[in-house]
Write a protein that holds these residues in place. Structure first.
Motif, PDB file in Angstrom:
ATOM      1  N   ILE A 193       0.879  -1.171   0.000  1.00 50.25           N
ATOM      2  CA  ILE A 193       0.000   0.000   0.000  1.00 50.25           C
ATOM      3  C   ILE A 193       0.911   1.214   0.000  1.00 50.25           C
ATOM      4  N   HIS A 194       0.828   2.010  -1.045  1.00 51.89           N
ATOM      5  CA  HIS A 194       1.765   3.106  -1.244  1.00 51.89           C
ATOM      6  C   HIS A 194       1.034   4.446  -1.183  1.00 51.89           C
ATOM      7  N   VAL A 195       1.399   5.262  -0.188  1.00 48.90           N
ATOM      8  CA  VAL A 195       0.812   6.590  -0.026  1.00 48.90           C
ATOM      9  C   VAL A 195       1.771   7.588  -0.666  1.00 48.90           C
ATOM     10  N   LEU A 196       1.301   8.231  -1.719  1.00 43.56           N
ATOM     11  CA  LEU A 196       2.143   9.118  -2.520  1.00 43.56           C
ATOM     12  C   LEU A 196       1.904  10.567  -2.129  1.00 43.56           C
ATOM     13  N   PHE A 197       2.994  11.290  -1.853  1.00 42.04           N
ATOM     14  CA  PHE A 197       2.952  12.702  -1.457  1.00 42.04           C
ATOM     15  C   PHE A 197       2.013  12.932  -0.271  1.00 42.04           C
ATOM     16  N   PRO A 198       2.263  12.271   0.854  1.00 42.55           N
ATOM     17  CA  PRO A 198       1.368  12.428   2.017  1.00 42.55           C
ATOM     18  C   PRO A 198       1.450  13.830   2.614  1.00 42.55           C
ATOM     19  N   PRO A 199       0.323  14.422   3.007  1.00 41.24           N
ATOM     20  CA  PRO A 199       0.336  15.713   3.695  1.00 41.24           C
ATOM     21  C   PRO A 199       0.849  15.550   5.118  1.00 41.24           C
ATOM     22  N   VAL A 200       1.032  16.658   5.814  1.00 38.02           N
ATOM     23  CA  VAL A 200       1.670  16.618   7.132  1.00 38.02           C
ATOM     24  C   VAL A 200       0.867  15.817   8.149  1.00 38.02           C
ATOM     25  N   PHE A 201      -0.453  15.777   7.998  1.00 37.50           N
ATOM     26  CA  PHE A 201      -1.281  15.083   8.979  1.00 37.50           C
ATOM     27  C   PHE A 201      -1.464  13.602   8.670  1.00 37.50           C
ATOM     28  N   SER A 243       8.171  11.194  -3.867  1.00 38.28           N
ATOM     29  CA  SER A 243       8.551  11.398  -5.269  1.00 38.28           C
ATOM     30  C   SER A 243       8.109  10.193  -6.086  1.00 38.28           C
ATOM     31  N   PHE A 244       7.975  10.401  -7.390  1.00 37.60           N
ATOM     32  CA  PHE A 244       7.667   9.281  -8.290  1.00 37.60           C
ATOM     33  C   PHE A 244       8.830   8.307  -8.335  1.00 37.60           C
ATOM     34  N   ASP A 245      10.065   8.833  -8.234  1.00 34.49           N
ATOM     35  CA  ASP A 245      11.236   7.950  -8.269  1.00 34.49           C
ATOM     36  C   ASP A 245      11.184   6.938  -7.132  1.00 34.49           C
ATOM     37  N   SER A 246      10.748   7.390  -5.947  1.00 37.63           N
ATOM     38  CA  SER A 246      10.632   6.486  -4.812  1.00 37.63           C
ATOM     39  C   SER A 246       9.574   5.418  -5.070  1.00 37.63           C
ATOM     40  N   LEU A 257       8.704   4.271  -7.983  1.00 36.07           N
ATOM     41  CA  LEU A 257       9.198   3.366  -9.024  1.00 36.07           C
ATOM     42  C   LEU A 257      10.167   2.324  -8.482  1.00 36.07           C
ATOM     43  N   GLU A 258      10.648   2.521  -7.280  1.00 39.23           N
ATOM     44  CA  GLU A 258      11.502   1.505  -6.656  1.00 39.23           C
ATOM     45  C   GLU A 258      10.674   0.291  -6.221  1.00 39.23           C
ATOM     46  N   HIS A 259       9.355   0.480  -6.141  1.00 38.27           N
ATOM     47  CA  HIS A 259       8.466  -0.591  -5.677  1.00 38.27           C
ATOM     48  C   HIS A 259       7.497  -1.079  -6.751  1.00 38.27           C
ATOM     49  N   VAL A 260       7.100  -0.179  -7.645  1.00 41.54           N
ATOM     50  CA  VAL A 260       6.085  -0.511  -8.645  1.00 41.54           C
ATOM     51  C   VAL A 260       6.697  -0.356 -10.044  1.00 41.54           C
ATOM     52  N   PRO A 261       6.610  -1.383 -10.888  1.00 41.06           N
ATOM     53  CA  PRO A 261       7.233  -1.325 -12.213  1.00 41.06           C
ATOM     54  C   PRO A 261       6.681  -0.186 -13.076  1.00 41.06           C
ATOM     55  N   GLN A 262       7.564   0.437 -13.820  1.00 43.21           N
ATOM     56  CA  GLN A 262       7.197   1.580 -14.646  1.00 43.21           C
ATOM     57  C   GLN A 262       6.195   1.220 -15.732  1.00 43.21           C
ATOM     58  N   ASP A 263       6.289  -0.003 -16.268  1.00 43.17           N
ATOM     59  CA  ASP A 263       5.457  -0.340 -17.422  1.00 43.17           C
ATOM     60  C   ASP A 263       3.973  -0.454 -17.091  1.00 43.17           C
ATOM     61  N   VAL A 264       3.608  -0.605 -15.800  1.00 43.50           N
ATOM     62  CA  VAL A 264       2.186  -0.732 -15.458  1.00 43.50           C
ATOM     63  C   VAL A 264       1.593   0.591 -14.975  1.00 43.50           C
ATOM     64  N   SER A 270       0.974   7.184 -17.476  1.00 41.20           N
ATOM     65  CA  SER A 270       2.016   8.059 -18.020  1.00 41.20           C
ATOM     66  C   SER A 270       2.271   9.272 -17.141  1.00 41.20           C
ATOM     67  N   ASP A 271       1.222   9.797 -16.473  1.00 39.21           N
ATOM     68  CA  ASP A 271       1.400  10.966 -15.613  1.00 39.21           C
ATOM     69  C   ASP A 271       1.947  10.591 -14.238  1.00 39.21           C
ATOM     70  N   TYR A 272       2.278   9.309 -14.041  1.00 37.23           N
ATOM     71  CA  TYR A 272       2.939   8.860 -12.816  1.00 37.23           C
ATOM     72  C   TYR A 272       4.312   8.285 -13.134  1.00 37.23           C
ATOM     73  N   GLY A 273       4.863   8.704 -14.263  1.00 34.53           N
ATOM     74  CA  GLY A 273       6.182   8.248 -14.661  1.00 34.53           C
ATOM     75  C   GLY A 273       6.193   6.895 -15.328  1.00 34.53           C
TER      76      GLY A 273
END
Length: 316
Positions: A205-213, A238-241, A243-250, A253-256
């Protein structure tokens, strides 16, 4: 459910495992086709002897897929089947007014983007994405979001199984006010629902760009999860982070990634849910009849002692 094959093929939002991939999934759990057919027949016979369950609501295709998702455990599949109908009696708020063409849900489609990635990862995991399309708090409803998410769960569980699921929650645009309608009790109900009814390995479960709370809310969710699943919750700035867990091909496009844009995929997933409209409408009142239950079930009720609201959370 009638016309299972017709429903799953009506809108091609998810590519099904190839024959070779399906064989890999069966082999991973030590399942043979002959053994699978035998176990499905045994579960069907068991289901016919449960007067509190609607035996004619689920067909053998879905039982087979449920059994694979339960890692070839007949006992686990029976428990999941029981809970799939019992939870409709315990938590009816998640199973009423589920018409995907209803104005409230149509409005939510414009506010929240939900989609399932068409392609599987090389590990045969299915990746899903939730994000805001409209950040206005007044247009958002956490209750409707959970309902829509569970509708998607109903669809996925009836399609060919995979080796696991990966969820990306894009937290950009969320404010504390977005969560103000969800008490810890509500979250506990939602988490309990998933644990009781959705037999799948959670790969991440990946939370992307979490706010402070977000840390406070994530900790509440973790407190209701087994340690194994809680340890698979990750945050990314970051998207780079990611991509270390989720393959780019799936990824969109707006998520790298190399898939279509998330807007296109969200529109396709909306079509998929609408294609199941007859199922959602016809099964709204399908649930367990606890008066007819022959054996006392273990207590899965949600304690009402939990109270409070995210309005009370302090932000550092």
């Amino acid at each position: 459910m009638k016309n299972q094959r017709l429903l799953e093929n009506k809108v091609k939002a998810m590519q099904h495992p190839t024959e070779e991939e399906a064989s890999r999934i069966l082999a991973a759990y030590g399942i043979t086709k002959a053994g699978l057919a035998r176990d499905v027949a045994n579960i069907r016979a068991w289901l016919e002897k449960q007067p509190h369950l609607p035996a004619d609501d689920i067909d053998d295709v879905v039982i087979e897929r449920l059994l694979v998702r339960c890692k070839n455990s007949v006992v686990m599949a029976q428990c999941r089947l029981d809970d799939m109908y019992t939870v409709r009696s315990d938590l009816p708020e998640f199973y009423t007014d589920r018409d995907p063409l209803a104005p409230r849900l149509q409005q939510l489609f414009r506010v929240v983007g939900l989609c399932v990635m068409p392609r599987l990862t090389s590990d045969l995991h299915r990746v899903s994405l939730i994000r805001l399309r409209d950040t206005a708090v007044e247009n958002f409803s956490v209750e409707l979001l959970i309902k829509l998410t569970f509708m998607g769960q109903d669809v996925v569980i009836r399609e060919p199984p995979t080796m696991g699921d990966c969820l990306i929650f894009d937290a950009r645009g969320y404010e504390l006010a977005h969560a103000s309608g969800a008490s810890p009790l509500f979250i506990r109900k939602a988490v309990s629902h998933v644990r009781r009814t959705y037999p799948a390995r959670v790969a991440g479960i990946h939370v992307l760009f979490p706010p402070v709370f977000a840390g406070r809310i994530i900790n509440i969710v973790k407190s209701f999860l087994p340690d194994k699943i809680a340890s698979r919750i990750y945050t990314h700035d970051s998207f780079d982070s990611l991509l270390e867990h989720v393959p780019q091909d799936v990824l969109p496009s707006d998520y790298g990634g190399q898939e279509r844009s998330s807007d296109e995929l969200c529109e396709l997933w909306q079509e998929k849910l609408v294609s199941y409209r007859e199922y959602f409408l016809s099964t709204e009142k399908v649930r367990s009849n606890e008066v007819l239950r022959q054996e006392k079930r273990k207590d899965n009720s949600i304690s009402s002692s939990l109270d409070g609201s995210f309005r009370k959370l302090d932000i550092d």
